[in-house]
Design a protein around this motif. Structure first.
Motif, PDB file in Angstrom:
ATOM      1  N   SER A 109      -8.687 -22.309 -10.152  1.00  0.00           N
ATOM      2  CA  SER A 109      -7.552 -22.908  -9.445  1.00  0.00           C
ATOM      3  C   SER A 109      -6.466 -23.317 -10.450  1.00  0.00           C
TER       4      SER A 109
ATOM      5  N   GLN B 184      -4.661 -20.196 -11.301  1.00  0.00           N
ATOM      6  CA  GLN B 184      -3.770 -19.800 -10.206  1.00  0.00           C
ATOM      7  C   GLN B 184      -2.492 -20.639 -10.231  1.00  0.00           C
TER       8      GLN B 184
ATOM      9  N   HIS C 233      -4.093 -24.012  -4.348  1.00  0.00           N
ATOM     10  CA  HIS C 233      -4.556 -23.417  -5.601  1.00  0.00           C
ATOM     11  C   HIS C 233      -6.088 -23.374  -5.634  1.00  0.00           C
ATOM     12  N   VAL C 234      -6.720 -24.416  -5.083  1.00  0.00           N
ATOM     13  CA  VAL C 234      -8.188 -24.444  -5.033  1.00  0.00           C
ATOM     14  C   VAL C 234      -8.692 -23.283  -4.173  1.00  0.00           C
TER      15      VAL C 234
ATOM     16  N   GLY D 221      -8.425 -20.175  -6.107  1.00  0.00           N
ATOM     17  CA  GLY D 221      -9.505 -20.121  -7.106  1.00  0.00           C
ATOM     18  C   GLY D 221     -10.807 -19.645  -6.494  1.00  0.00           C
TER      19      GLY D 221
END
Length: 187
Positions: A130, A133, A146-147, A150
């Motif tokens: 993440s 990213q 973002h998580v 990821g």
């Protein structure tokens, strides 16, 4: 790394702990992160919902996955190669601890306290990805979107299966969450 997490991403991490604990699991996997992400507002949840994924379907998929994985963790053939007779071990264990002692469901003998659950290797990798990213998108923070990116980059079989069983198209999900993150950052 956690200092870069937005409140939403932090909520997802703590929510994953609660999800894993609530399901009686002994570690946090990317599937628990997914459950926590869909419970939060923001780009990750919006992208999953746009794919028709809902929290109940996802939770059912995670529970099925865990049930499928539980099976019989004791492999009689593997133990036999080590000179261990599983039937003899079962009989001795049941004499001491009662019938079905080796067949206890996960969590039965664990304390029910609010102990900290560790992150499994794939969940750790998803969180590391993440960050990558976020950097790829030139963001100096890590948000819930973002998580999710990821997790999608890691392609852990459990997380992929949960998303697919819940109705998501992974490529479309990746494109949608990226679009939402970029739009949110531009606002």
């Amino acid at each position: 790394m956690f200092e870069r997490f937005t409140q939403q991403a932090r909520d997802a991490v703590t929510g994953a702990q609660q999800e894993a604990r609530g399901l009686g699991h002994d570690r946090i996997g990317p599937e628990h992160l997914l459950l926590a992400l869909i419970a939060c507002d923001g780009p990750a949840a919006a992208a999953m919902r746009a794919q028709g994924v809902d929290a109940a379907a996802m939770r059912a998929a995670v529970a099925r996955l865990a049930a499928d994985a539980d099976g019989d963790p004791l492999d009689p053939d593997a133990l036999r190669t080590l000179g261990i007779d599983l039937d003899a071990v079962r009989q001795a264990t049941e004499r001491t601890f009662g019938e079905g002692a080796l067949d206890a469901p996960p969590g039965r003998f664990r304390s029910s306290g609010k102990r900290h659950l560790p992150f499994g290797p794939s969940a750790k990798k998803s969180l590391e990805l993440s960050l990558r990213q976020a950097l790829r998108l030139k963001h100096n923070y890590i948000g819930a979107g973002h998580v999710l990116l990821g997790i999608l980059q890691d392609r852990d079989p459990r997380a992929v299966r949960v998303l697919v069983e819940s109705g998501a198209d992974l490529d479309e999900l990746r494109a949608e969450v990226t679009r939402l993150i970029v739009a949110e950052a531009a606002a």
